[in-house]
Write a protein that holds these residues in place. Structure first.
Motif, PDB file in Angstrom:
ATOM      1  N   ASN A  23      -5.092 -12.110   8.709  1.00 43.56           N
ATOM      2  CA  ASN A  23      -4.801 -13.382   9.366  1.00 43.56           C
ATOM      3  C   ASN A  23      -3.672 -14.141   8.676  1.00 43.56           C
ATOM      4  N   ILE A  24      -3.613 -14.068   7.361  1.00 45.64           N
ATOM      5  CA  ILE A  24      -2.583 -14.804   6.622  1.00 45.64           C
ATOM      6  C   ILE A  24      -1.239 -14.081   6.660  1.00 45.64           C
ATOM      7  N   VAL A  25      -1.258 -12.764   6.484  1.00 44.16           N
ATOM      8  CA  VAL A  25      -0.005 -12.005   6.409  1.00 44.16           C
ATOM      9  C   VAL A  25       0.566 -11.727   7.795  1.00 44.16           C
ATOM     10  N   GLY A  26      -0.313 -11.392   8.765  1.00 44.58           N
ATOM     11  CA  GLY A  26       0.161 -11.098  10.114  1.00 44.58           C
ATOM     12  C   GLY A  26       0.674  -9.687  10.292  1.00 44.58           C
ATOM     13  N   ASP A  27       0.553  -8.877   9.268  1.00 43.84           N
ATOM     14  CA  ASP A  27       0.975  -7.480   9.313  1.00 43.84           C
ATOM     15  C   ASP A  27      -0.177  -6.646   8.761  1.00 43.84           C
ATOM     16  N   SER A  28      -0.734  -5.778   9.580  1.00 42.14           N
ATOM     17  CA  SER A  28      -1.959  -5.071   9.201  1.00 42.14           C
ATOM     18  C   SER A  28      -1.767  -4.156   7.994  1.00 42.14           C
ATOM     19  N   MET A  29      -0.661  -3.407   7.956  1.00 39.59           N
ATOM     20  CA  MET A  29      -0.450  -2.479   6.847  1.00 39.59           C
ATOM     21  C   MET A  29      -0.195  -3.234   5.547  1.00 39.59           C
ATOM     22  N   GLU A  30       0.584  -4.306   5.615  1.00 37.25           N
ATOM     23  CA  GLU A  30       0.824  -5.134   4.425  1.00 37.25           C
ATOM     24  C   GLU A  30      -0.493  -5.744   3.945  1.00 37.25           C
ATOM     25  N   ALA A  31      -1.323  -6.180   4.890  1.00 37.35           N
ATOM     26  CA  ALA A  31      -2.607  -6.780   4.534  1.00 37.35           C
ATOM     27  C   ALA A  31      -3.508  -5.772   3.838  1.00 37.35           C
ATOM     28  N   GLU A  32      -3.527  -4.549   4.341  1.00 36.65           N
ATOM     29  CA  GLU A  32      -4.351  -3.510   3.733  1.00 36.65           C
ATOM     30  C   GLU A  32      -3.870  -3.188   2.315  1.00 36.65           C
ATOM     31  N   ASP A  33      -2.552  -3.231   2.123  1.00 31.17           N
ATOM     32  CA  ASP A  33      -2.000  -3.003   0.780  1.00 31.17           C
ATOM     33  C   ASP A  33      -2.433  -4.111  -0.181  1.00 31.17           C
ATOM     34  N   VAL A  34      -2.429  -5.355   0.314  1.00 32.34           N
ATOM     35  CA  VAL A  34      -2.857  -6.490  -0.514  1.00 32.34           C
ATOM     36  C   VAL A  34      -4.304  -6.307  -0.956  1.00 32.34           C
ATOM     37  N   VAL A  35      -5.174  -5.971  -0.007  1.00 31.37           N
ATOM     38  CA  VAL A  35      -6.596  -5.788  -0.316  1.00 31.37           C
ATOM     39  C   VAL A  35      -6.785  -4.656  -1.307  1.00 31.37           C
ATOM     40  N   GLN A  36      -6.085  -3.532  -1.093  1.00 37.52           N
ATOM     41  CA  GLN A  36      -6.232  -2.391  -1.983  1.00 37.52           C
ATOM     42  C   GLN A  36      -5.737  -2.723  -3.386  1.00 37.52           C
ATOM     43  N   GLU A  37      -4.654  -3.482  -3.460  1.00 35.91           N
ATOM     44  CA  GLU A  37      -4.106  -3.880  -4.760  1.00 35.91           C
ATOM     45  C   GLU A  37      -5.117  -4.710  -5.547  1.00 35.91           C
ATOM     46  N   ILE A  38      -5.744  -5.664  -4.870  1.00 37.68           N
ATOM     47  CA  ILE A  38      -6.732  -6.524  -5.546  1.00 37.68           C
ATOM     48  C   ILE A  38      -7.950  -5.711  -5.964  1.00 37.68           C
ATOM     49  N   LEU A  39      -8.416  -4.815  -5.100  1.00 40.85           N
ATOM     50  CA  LEU A  39      -9.578  -3.989  -5.431  1.00 40.85           C
ATOM     51  C   LEU A  39      -9.262  -3.036  -6.585  1.00 40.85           C
ATOM     52  N   ASN A  40      -8.061  -2.486  -6.592  1.00 38.46           N
ATOM     53  CA  ASN A  40      -7.669  -1.592  -7.683  1.00 38.46           C
ATOM     54  C   ASN A  40      -7.665  -2.323  -9.024  1.00 38.46           C
ATOM     55  N   LYS A  41      -7.125  -3.539  -9.023  1.00 39.51           N
ATOM     56  CA  LYS A  41      -7.104  -4.334 -10.254  1.00 39.51           C
ATOM     57  C   LYS A  41      -8.517  -4.616 -10.743  1.00 39.51           C
ATOM     58  N   TYR A  42      -9.398  -4.914  -9.798  1.00 40.32           N
ATOM     59  CA  TYR A  42     -10.794  -5.213 -10.152  1.00 40.32           C
ATOM     60  C   TYR A  42     -11.477  -3.985 -10.737  1.00 40.32           C
ATOM     61  N   LEU A  43     -11.192  -2.793 -10.151  1.00 39.53           N
ATOM     62  CA  LEU A  43     -11.823  -1.555 -10.631  1.00 39.53           C
ATOM     63  C   LEU A  43     -11.295  -1.158 -12.006  1.00 39.53           C
ATOM     64  N   ILE A  44      -9.976  -1.303 -12.175  1.00 42.15           N
ATOM     65  CA  ILE A  44      -9.364  -0.887 -13.439  1.00 42.15           C
ATOM     66  C   ILE A  44      -9.719  -1.837 -14.578  1.00 42.15           C
TER      67      ILE A  44
END
Length: 297
Positions: A23-44
Motif C-alpha cells: 500500500n505504501i510503495v505501490g509496486d508489488s515486487m518492490e514491496a516484497e523486496d522490502v518485506v524480505q529485507e526486513i525479515l532477513n535482517k531479523y533472522l540474521i
C-alpha cells in the motif's frame, strides 16, 4: 522440525507485512523486496529485548517502505508517460495469502500517487489499518499534531475514501464482455452506451513498451484507443480473461499463458468511467507469476 517452525513463522509475518509495504510503495515486487529485507535482517541479527516481534517488524517495514517510495518518486521523474501502480490478484497468488482486508482498491492506489510518501503512510495507517493518531506518531516517530495535519492534507488532495472489498460481479463481467464484443464487431452505438461521456484512460508502458504517454479523455479519443487495442495491438491467438485485481474488474490479454496487457476498469452504474492500461512487463511480473501458479495447480 525447527526449520519447518521457522518457515511457518516467516509465512505468518510475510502475510501481515505485505499489505503495509504494498500500500505504501505501490509496486508489488518492490514491496516484497522490502518485506524480505526486513525479515532477513531479523533472522540474521535478532534484536534483543523486543517484547512484541510482530509490532517491531511492522514498524520496520512501514518506515523502510516510506524510504523506498521516496526512491521510486525520484525514478518517476525519468519515467516515460504515466506511472501506474502494479496490480495484484487478491483472490489467488501471494496476496491471497496476505491479510487482504487492508489492501487498497486500484483506483485509490492511483490517487495515492498525489501524496508524498509520509502523507501516504499516514493516510494508509489511519484509513486502511485503523491506527490512532498516537499510534501513527509512535510508528513514524512524529508529533501527534503533525500526523493530524498530514492526514488532513492527504484527504484534501485525495477527496476520496476507502471502499470495501468486493469480487467481480456478474453485471460488471457482462459489461466487460459486451465492450469487447462491441469493439470486435464495430458496434459503435453499443460502445457509446457503455462508455461514460467523460471516460478517461491512463496507460503505462514505461520505457519498454509503446503506450499513450498522456491521459486520454472523452468517448471519441478513447474509442480510437480501444479500436487499436483490439486491432493492430491485439496479438494473434490472444486469450482474453476476465478477472479482478485490487477489487476492480479487469481484462487480461495472454499469449501462450503470458500476460502482456492488463486493463483495470472503474465502473459507475452501467458505464465505464475510467480505465488503466498496463503493458510495461515490469508492472505485470507479479500477475504473471501468480497466474502461472494458479493454472499449474
Amino acid at each position: 522440525m525447527e526449520k519447518d517452525k521457522t518457515e511457518v513463522q516467516l509465512n505468518y509475518y510475510r502475510s501481515k507485512l505485505l499489505p503495509y509495504a504494498y500500500n505504501i510503495v505501490g509496486d508489488s515486487m518492490e514491496a516484497e523486496d522490502v518485506v524480505q529485507e526486513i525479515l532477513n535482517k531479523y533472522l540474521i541479527r535478532p534484536v534483543e529485548g523486543v517484547m512484541n516481534i510482530e509490532a517491531y517488524l511492522v514498524k520496520a517495514v512501514i518506515n523502510r517502505s516510506i524510504n523506498q517510495k521516496k526512491l521510486l518518486r525520484n525514478r518517476k521523474e525519468q519515467y516515460l508517460g504515466e506511472w501506474l501502480p502494479t496490480p495484484v490478484f487478491t483472490e489467488n497468488g501471494i496476496y491471497s495469502q496476505a491479510d487482504q482486508k487492508p489492501i487498497i482498491e486500484y483506483s485509490l492506489m492511483v490517487l495515492l500517487e498525489r501524496l508524498n510518501p509520509t502523507e501516504r503512510a499516514v493516510f494508509i495507517l489511519k484509513e486502511a489499518f485503523n491506527y490512532t493518531h498516537r499510534e501513527i506518531a509512535e510508528t513514524l516517530e512524529l508529533q501527534t499534531d503533525h500526523c493530524r495535519q498530514l492526514l488532513k492534507r492527504a484527504k484534501q488532495k485525495l477527496q476520496s475514501k476507502l471502499r470495501s472489498e468486493k469480487k467481480l460481479d456478474e453485471t460488471e463481467q457482462k459489461l466487460l464482455r459486451d465492450l469487447s464484443t462491441a469493439i470486435l464487431s464495430a458496434d459503435l452505438s453499443k460502445i457509446e452506451e457503455i462508455l461514460s461521456a467523460e471516460v478517461v484512460c491512463l496507460s503505462d508502458g514505461g520505457n519498454k513498451v509503446s503506450a499513450a504517454r498522456n491521459r486520454i479523455v472523452g468517448k471519441v479519443r478513447v474509442l480510437k484507443l480501444l479500436k487499436a487495442i483490439y486491432g493492430k495491438y491485439l496479438l494473434p491467438s490472444t486469450q482474453i480473461v476476465y478477472t479482478t485485481v485490487n477489487y476492480k474488474p479487469a481484462i487480461l490479454y495472454l499469449l501462450e499463458k503470458h500476460i502482456y496487457r492488463c486493463i483495470v476498469f472503474e465502473i459507475e452504474g452501467s458505464q465505464i468511467k475510467r480505465f488503466y492500461v498496463l503493458v510495461n512487463p515490469d508492472k505485470l511480473q507479479r500477475l504473471n507469476t501468480d497466474y502461472r501458479k494458479s493454472i499449474d495447480r
